[in-house]
Design a protein around this motif. Structure first.
Motif, PDB file in Angstrom:
ATOM      1  N   CYS A  26       0.825  -1.214   0.000  1.00  0.00           N
ATOM      2  CA  CYS A  26       0.000   0.000   0.000  1.00  0.00           C
ATOM      3  C   CYS A  26       0.857   1.261   0.000  1.00  0.00           C
ATOM      4  CB  CYS A  26      -0.967  -0.019   1.175  1.00  0.00           C
ATOM      5  SG  CYS A  26      -2.269  -1.254   0.962  1.00  0.00           S
ATOM      6  N   GLU A  27       1.928   1.271   0.783  1.00  0.00           N
ATOM      7  CA  GLU A  27       2.819   2.433   0.789  1.00  0.00           C
ATOM      8  C   GLU A  27       3.408   2.677  -0.600  1.00  0.00           C
ATOM      9  OE1 GLU A  27       6.946   4.155   2.784  1.00  0.00           O
ATOM     10  OE2 GLU A  27       6.289   2.124   3.310  1.00  0.00           O
ATOM     11  N   MET A  28       3.922   1.612  -1.217  1.00  0.00           N
ATOM     12  CA  MET A  28       4.523   1.748  -2.543  1.00  0.00           C
ATOM     13  C   MET A  28       3.498   2.247  -3.562  1.00  0.00           C
ATOM     14  SD  MET A  28       6.169  -1.262  -4.944  1.00  0.00           S
ATOM     15  CE  MET A  28       4.696  -2.281  -4.782  1.00  0.00           C
ATOM     16  N   CYS A  29       2.342   1.621  -3.587  1.00  0.00           N
ATOM     17  CA  CYS A  29       1.338   1.986  -4.587  1.00  0.00           C
ATOM     18  C   CYS A  29       0.789   3.391  -4.366  1.00  0.00           C
ATOM     19  CB  CYS A  29       0.215   0.952  -4.603  1.00  0.00           C
ATOM     20  SG  CYS A  29       0.750  -0.615  -5.344  1.00  0.00           S
ATOM     21  N   LEU A  30       0.498   3.732  -3.128  1.00  0.00           N
ATOM     22  CA  LEU A  30      -0.022   5.083  -2.873  1.00  0.00           C
ATOM     23  C   LEU A  30       1.002   6.151  -3.254  1.00  0.00           C
ATOM     24  CD1 LEU A  30      -2.097   4.533   0.377  1.00  0.00           C
ATOM     25  CD2 LEU A  30      -2.925   4.868  -1.961  1.00  0.00           C
ATOM     26  N   LEU A  38      -1.940  10.432 -10.370  1.00  0.00           N
ATOM     27  CA  LEU A  38      -2.891   9.537 -11.026  1.00  0.00           C
ATOM     28  C   LEU A  38      -4.256   9.552 -10.357  1.00  0.00           C
ATOM     29  CD1 LEU A  38      -0.483   6.510 -11.514  1.00  0.00           C
ATOM     30  CD2 LEU A  38      -1.107   8.269 -13.193  1.00  0.00           C
ATOM     31  N   SER A  39      -5.282   9.391 -11.176  1.00  0.00           N
ATOM     32  CA  SER A  39      -6.636   9.198 -10.667  1.00  0.00           C
ATOM     33  C   SER A  39      -7.152   7.881 -11.238  1.00  0.00           C
ATOM     34  CB  SER A  39      -7.543  10.368 -11.051  1.00  0.00           C
ATOM     35  OG  SER A  39      -7.686  10.436 -12.447  1.00  0.00           O
ATOM     36  N   MET A 101      -1.380   8.851 -19.318  1.00  0.00           N
ATOM     37  CA  MET A 101      -0.961  10.144 -18.774  1.00  0.00           C
ATOM     38  C   MET A 101      -0.768  11.096 -19.952  1.00  0.00           C
ATOM     39  SD  MET A 101       1.880   8.726 -16.014  1.00  0.00           S
ATOM     40  CE  MET A 101       2.436  10.332 -15.487  1.00  0.00           C
ATOM     41  N   ASP A 102      -0.677  12.371 -19.637  1.00  0.00           N
ATOM     42  CA  ASP A 102      -0.376  13.356 -20.656  1.00  0.00           C
ATOM     43  C   ASP A 102       0.894  12.925 -21.386  1.00  0.00           C
ATOM     44  OD1 ASP A 102       1.276  16.087 -21.290  1.00  0.00           O
ATOM     45  OD2 ASP A 102      -0.891  16.341 -21.590  1.00  0.00           O
ATOM     46  N   LYS A 106       6.481  12.783 -17.327  1.00  0.00           N
ATOM     47  CA  LYS A 106       7.709  12.067 -16.987  1.00  0.00           C
ATOM     48  C   LYS A 106       7.375  11.135 -15.823  1.00  0.00           C
ATOM     49  CE  LYS A 106      10.646  14.607 -19.520  1.00  0.00           C
ATOM     50  NZ  LYS A 106      10.212  14.525 -20.876  1.00  0.00           N
ATOM     51  N   PRO A 107       7.083   9.863 -16.101  1.00  0.00           N
ATOM     52  CA  PRO A 107       6.695   8.936 -15.037  1.00  0.00           C
ATOM     53  C   PRO A 107       7.765   8.828 -13.949  1.00  0.00           C
ATOM     54  CG  PRO A 107       6.273   7.971 -17.180  1.00  0.00           C
ATOM     55  CD  PRO A 107       7.061   9.220 -17.411  1.00  0.00           C
ATOM     56  N   ILE A 108       7.302   8.721 -12.713  1.00  0.00           N
ATOM     57  CA  ILE A 108       8.190   8.654 -11.557  1.00  0.00           C
ATOM     58  C   ILE A 108       8.084   7.265 -10.930  1.00  0.00           C
ATOM     59  CG2 ILE A 108       8.701   9.617  -9.280  1.00  0.00           C
ATOM     60  CD1 ILE A 108       7.248  12.210 -10.313  1.00  0.00           C
ATOM     61  N   PRO A 109       9.149   6.455 -11.029  1.00  0.00           N
ATOM     62  CA  PRO A 109       9.129   5.144 -10.395  1.00  0.00           C
ATOM     63  C   PRO A 109       9.308   5.291  -8.879  1.00  0.00           C
ATOM     64  CG  PRO A 109      11.234   5.509 -11.454  1.00  0.00           C
ATOM     65  CD  PRO A 109      10.372   6.708 -11.762  1.00  0.00           C
ATOM     66  N   VAL A 110       8.905   4.264  -8.131  1.00  0.00           N
ATOM     67  CA  VAL A 110       9.043   4.283  -6.673  1.00  0.00           C
ATOM     68  C   VAL A 110       9.695   2.978  -6.230  1.00  0.00           C
ATOM     69  CG1 VAL A 110       7.794   4.276  -4.475  1.00  0.00           C
ATOM     70  CG2 VAL A 110       7.099   5.844  -6.291  1.00  0.00           C
ATOM     71  N   TYR A 111      10.877   3.086  -5.665  1.00  0.00           N
ATOM     72  CA  TYR A 111      11.624   1.948  -5.123  1.00  0.00           C
ATOM     73  C   TYR A 111      11.916   2.251  -3.663  1.00  0.00           C
ATOM     74  CZ  TYR A 111      12.108   0.119  -9.808  1.00  0.00           C
ATOM     75  OH  TYR A 111      11.832  -0.408 -11.049  1.00  0.00           O
TER      76      TYR A 111
END
Length: 126
Positions: A26-30, A38-39, A101-102, A106-111
């Motif tokens: 949940c932390e990663m996805c949120l 994102l919506s 997305m537009d 510039k997509p932002i990955p989360v690691y």
């Protein structure tokens, strides 16, 4: 404004308990959803992979159950086992979200939570 299809990646570590998997997924996805603005209408699907040592809870089920801040009930979720590769990090959950997305985004990955070692080039410096 024109849109295009993007795939955005992320990863997190977790302990092999339902609570740890739920909390970390949940932390990663949120964070992915928030940092990329994102919506619900933007999503095509969310694909998880999980290492074989994490079997207490399916990450897709964890996301469905684990948070109220973002409704994922109409987003197709899927999970598969990560291939076992000698030397690969253990206790990892990876995600790839497919979204519109537009076209200039510039997509932002989360690691996070140990996932940084998979892609240190994408991990945010604290």
């Amino acid at each position: 404004m024109s849109e295009r299809l993007f795939a955005i990646r992320g990863a997190t570590g977790a302990d092999n308990t339902a609570e740890s998997i739920k909390e970390n997924v949940c932390e990663m996805c949120l964070r992915l959803f928030s940092e990329n603005g994102l919506s619900q209408k933007d999503f095509v699907s969310i694909q998880f992979t999980v290492t074989e040592d994490l079997d207490a809870l399916n990450p897709a089920a964890a996301l469905r159950k684990g948070q109220d801040a973002f409704d994922v009930s109409s987003i197709p979720l899927f999970c598969s086992q990560e291939p076992r590769i000698v030397g690969s990090p253990e206790k990892m959950i990876r995600v790839m979200i497919t979204v519109y997305m537009d076209s200039s985004a510039k997509p932002i990955p989360v690691y996070i939570n140990g996932g940084e070692r998979l892609r240190p080039d994408f991990a945010k410096k604290n």
